[in-house]
Scaffold this motif. Sequence first.
Motif, PDB file in Angstrom:
ATOM      1  N   UNK A  37       0.866  -1.174   0.000  1.00  0.00           N
ATOM      2  CA  UNK A  37       0.000   0.000   0.000  1.00  0.00           C
ATOM      3  C   UNK A  37       0.895   1.213   0.000  1.00  0.00           C
ATOM      4  N   UNK A  38       0.754   2.054   1.005  1.00  0.00           N
ATOM      5  CA  UNK A  38       1.618   3.230   1.126  1.00  0.00           C
ATOM      6  C   UNK A  38       3.056   2.843   1.386  1.00  0.00           C
ATOM      7  N   UNK A  39       3.249   1.659   1.893  1.00  0.00           N
ATOM      8  CA  UNK A  39       4.581   1.174   2.249  1.00  0.00           C
ATOM      9  C   UNK A  39       5.489   1.095   1.018  1.00  0.00           C
ATOM     10  N   UNK A  40       4.945   0.732  -0.100  1.00  0.00           N
ATOM     11  CA  UNK A  40       5.622   0.681  -1.399  1.00  0.00           C
ATOM     12  C   UNK A  40       6.880  -0.177  -1.439  1.00  0.00           C
ATOM     13  N   UNK A  41       7.029  -1.103  -0.511  1.00  0.00           N
ATOM     14  CA  UNK A  41       8.190  -1.990  -0.548  1.00  0.00           C
ATOM     15  C   UNK A  41       9.419  -1.350   0.077  1.00  0.00           C
ATOM     16  N   UNK A  42      10.563  -2.013  -0.120  1.00  0.00           N
ATOM     17  CA  UNK A  42      11.811  -1.482   0.400  1.00  0.00           C
ATOM     18  C   UNK A  42      12.982  -2.020  -0.421  1.00  0.00           C
ATOM     19  N   UNK A  43      14.159  -1.439  -0.200  1.00  0.00           N
ATOM     20  CA  UNK A  43      15.361  -1.820  -0.930  1.00  0.00           C
ATOM     21  C   UNK A  43      16.243  -2.687  -0.049  1.00  0.00           C
ATOM     22  N   UNK A  44      16.797  -3.740  -0.634  1.00  0.00           N
ATOM     23  CA  UNK A  44      17.712  -4.624   0.087  1.00  0.00           C
ATOM     24  C   UNK A  44      18.970  -4.824  -0.746  1.00  0.00           C
ATOM     25  N   UNK A  45      20.035  -5.255  -0.080  1.00  0.00           N
ATOM     26  CA  UNK A  45      21.286  -5.569  -0.756  1.00  0.00           C
ATOM     27  C   UNK A  45      21.539  -7.064  -0.587  1.00  0.00           C
ATOM     28  N   UNK A  46      21.782  -7.751  -1.693  1.00  0.00           N
ATOM     29  CA  UNK A  46      22.077  -9.180  -1.671  1.00  0.00           C
ATOM     30  C   UNK A  46      23.294  -9.427  -2.548  1.00  0.00           C
ATOM     31  N   UNK A  47      24.337  -9.980  -1.938  1.00  0.00           N
ATOM     32  CA  UNK A  47      25.594 -10.247  -2.641  1.00  0.00           C
ATOM     33  C   UNK A  47      26.114  -9.020  -3.391  1.00  0.00           C
ATOM     34  N   UNK A  48      26.035  -7.894  -2.701  1.00  0.00           N
ATOM     35  CA  UNK A  48      26.587  -6.669  -3.252  1.00  0.00           C
ATOM     36  C   UNK A  48      25.703  -5.943  -4.245  1.00  0.00           C
ATOM     37  N   UNK A  49      24.573  -6.519  -4.593  1.00  0.00           N
ATOM     38  CA  UNK A  49      23.665  -5.859  -5.537  1.00  0.00           C
ATOM     39  C   UNK A  49      22.434  -5.366  -4.805  1.00  0.00           C
ATOM     40  N   UNK A  50      22.004  -4.183  -5.159  1.00  0.00           N
ATOM     41  CA  UNK A  50      20.827  -3.592  -4.551  1.00  0.00           C
ATOM     42  C   UNK A  50      19.607  -3.904  -5.408  1.00  0.00           C
ATOM     43  N   UNK A  51      18.514  -4.297  -4.754  1.00  0.00           N
ATOM     44  CA  UNK A  51      17.282  -4.536  -5.488  1.00  0.00           C
ATOM     45  C   UNK A  51      16.093  -4.124  -4.628  1.00  0.00           C
ATOM     46  N   UNK A  52      14.974  -3.884  -5.286  1.00  0.00           N
ATOM     47  CA  UNK A  52      13.780  -3.385  -4.621  1.00  0.00           C
ATOM     48  C   UNK A  52      12.737  -4.492  -4.508  1.00  0.00           C
TER      49      UNK A  52
END
Length: 112
Positions: A37-52
């Motif tokens: 909803x308003x949260x719209x997800x979040x960004x994480x880093x996995x094995x040096x790569x950032x993804x949403x």
Amino acid sequence: MKKIEAVIQPSRFDSVKEALLELGVEGLTVTEVRGHGRQKGHTEVYRGREYTLDLLPKVKIELILTDQRVDSAVDAIMKAAKTGKIGDGKIFLSSVDDAIRIRNDDRGESAL
């Protein structure tokens, strides 16, 4: 009769289930779902790569109750699921015209 659909954080499910059991709610359906909803997800880093992550895991609880029990069940869900942060979830209420128990053909509130 009313149908309650509650979409909550997975970490709050056990608290909500216990609160409903204390009220005497016996039947419920639980589904693991994803959404935002308003949260719209979040960004994480996995094995040096950032993804949403834009679709977050949630738990959807569905139950059908008599009109007299709806308010107490909604209050119990709200108290047990609330953390005060974005992403706590939502509760939806809708009317149910009829319910039928397949085993013995009970109809209406007796089928609950």
